[in-house]
Scaffold this motif. Sequence first.
Motif, PDB file in Angstrom:
ATOM      1  N   VAL A 127       0.956  -1.348   0.318  1.00  0.00           N
ATOM      2  CA  VAL A 127       0.307   0.275  -0.064  1.00  0.00           C
ATOM      3  C   VAL A 127       1.134   1.205  -0.315  1.00  0.00           C
ATOM      4  O   VAL A 127       1.682   1.600   1.080  1.00  0.00           O
ATOM      5  N   GLU A 128       0.625   2.336  -0.547  1.00  0.00           N
ATOM      6  CA  GLU A 128       1.944   3.173  -1.315  1.00  0.00           C
ATOM      7  C   GLU A 128       1.998   3.798  -0.146  1.00  0.00           C
ATOM      8  O   GLU A 128       2.436   4.290   0.493  1.00  0.00           O
ATOM      9  N   ALA A 129       0.590   5.043   0.170  1.00  0.00           N
ATOM     10  CA  ALA A 129       0.317   5.785   1.706  1.00  0.00           C
ATOM     11  C   ALA A 129       1.445   5.224   3.160  1.00  0.00           C
ATOM     12  O   ALA A 129       1.531   5.533   3.824  1.00  0.00           O
ATOM     13  N   GLU A 130       1.015   3.513   3.345  1.00  0.00           N
ATOM     14  CA  GLU A 130       1.189   3.561   3.722  1.00  0.00           C
ATOM     15  C   GLU A 130       3.107   3.164   4.187  1.00  0.00           C
ATOM     16  O   GLU A 130       4.044   3.015   4.818  1.00  0.00           O
ATOM     17  N   VAL A 131       3.486   2.720   2.951  1.00  0.00           N
ATOM     18  CA  VAL A 131       4.602   3.102   2.852  1.00  0.00           C
ATOM     19  C   VAL A 131       5.098   4.176   2.988  1.00  0.00           C
ATOM     20  O   VAL A 131       6.953   3.924   3.872  1.00  0.00           O
ATOM     21  N   VAL A 132       5.139   5.152   2.274  1.00  0.00           N
ATOM     22  CA  VAL A 132       5.358   7.141   2.483  1.00  0.00           C
ATOM     23  C   VAL A 132       5.206   6.656   4.229  1.00  0.00           C
ATOM     24  O   VAL A 132       6.256   7.503   4.689  1.00  0.00           O
ATOM     25  N   THR A 171       5.408  -4.557  -6.105  1.00  0.00           N
ATOM     26  CA  THR A 171       5.441  -3.158  -6.193  1.00  0.00           C
ATOM     27  C   THR A 171       5.673  -3.128  -4.712  1.00  0.00           C
ATOM     28  O   THR A 171       6.348  -2.057  -4.472  1.00  0.00           O
ATOM     29  N   GLY A 172       5.315  -3.541  -3.475  1.00  0.00           N
ATOM     30  CA  GLY A 172       6.197  -3.024  -2.505  1.00  0.00           C
ATOM     31  C   GLY A 172       7.538  -3.157  -2.394  1.00  0.00           C
ATOM     32  O   GLY A 172       8.285  -1.769  -1.753  1.00  0.00           O
ATOM     33  N   LEU A 220       7.986   0.251  -4.395  1.00  0.00           N
ATOM     34  CA  LEU A 220       8.240   1.639  -3.682  1.00  0.00           C
ATOM     35  C   LEU A 220       9.248   1.722  -2.516  1.00  0.00           C
ATOM     36  O   LEU A 220       9.449   3.224  -2.026  1.00  0.00           O
ATOM     37  N   CYS A 221       9.297   0.777  -1.609  1.00  0.00           N
ATOM     38  CA  CYS A 221      10.357   1.647  -0.960  1.00  0.00           C
ATOM     39  C   CYS A 221      11.868   1.767  -1.218  1.00  0.00           C
ATOM     40  O   CYS A 221      12.582   2.334  -1.147  1.00  0.00           O
ATOM     41  N   ARG A 280      12.140   3.386  -4.575  1.00  0.00           N
ATOM     42  CA  ARG A 280      11.464   4.452  -3.974  1.00  0.00           C
ATOM     43  C   ARG A 280      12.024   5.702  -3.385  1.00  0.00           C
ATOM     44  O   ARG A 280      12.662   7.029  -3.263  1.00  0.00           O
ATOM     45  N   GLU A 281      11.344   5.025  -1.891  1.00  0.00           N
ATOM     46  CA  GLU A 281      11.622   6.316  -0.462  1.00  0.00           C
ATOM     47  C   GLU A 281      13.298   5.750  -0.476  1.00  0.00           C
ATOM     48  O   GLU A 281      13.123   6.977  -0.129  1.00  0.00           O
TER      49      GLU A 281
END
Length: 250
Positions: free
Chosen positions: A65-70, A116-117, A120-121, A123-124
């Motif tokens: 979940v993108e918002a949770e990763v951020v 995806t997870g 995303l990680c 990326r952050e």
Amino acid sequence: MSLASVLLITGGGRGIGAATALEAARRGYAVAVNYRRNAAAAEQVVTEIRLAGGQAVAVAADVAVEAEVVALFEQVDRTLGPLTALVNNAGILETQMRLESLDAARIQRILATNVTGTLLCCREAARRMSTRHGGKGGAIVNVSSVAARTGSPGEYVDYAASKGAVDTLTMGLAQELAGEGIRVNAVRPGFIYTDMHADGGEPGRVDRVKAFVPMQRGGQPEEVARAILWLLSDESSYTTGSFIDVAGGR
């Protein structure tokens, strides 16, 4: 290694993630132990680290979940300080079955977490560690699988495909970030004694298949953790886009 070195481990509450968290803390990292649902397991790892004099926090987030990763990375920023290392260990598999029995919902669940997870990680982490964004560099280690090479026929071709994607990401991102102070590598565990096999419906799987391993045994999470820690360390300072198979010769 000083406590200024901050490591985030996704899926850090059990198995390879927990072993890596404990070993990293022994080497002086401040460790963020991410978990999705099992708060008790993550808190147990954190408690063990703290009792030994280390610094650690447990942080809940579903990496799919993108918002949770951020939010996860922002919480690490607040509680431990600037990130210097990331281990993408969170991964799932489901009940063993052939491809002909899979449905799209299962495939999407596997890819959402494992691919995806991880993206995303990464990326952050890049946004924080890259010298292009004012960071001081760092290291990323992706936990892939020997299944990326073998394909895991008759059991987990969806999982194997997701780990093949992780391998490709590792190669591409290593080149993308090489000039920005970030090294990106991967480990590919083989048959390791972890609870993950129970998720696939066969808790004793390692004992069943270990005869196919040249070393004639399954591996321990700590053996994978040591490879991960080497790739994070300055001892591997000229290593990026590389893979260590921790698979007993398989």
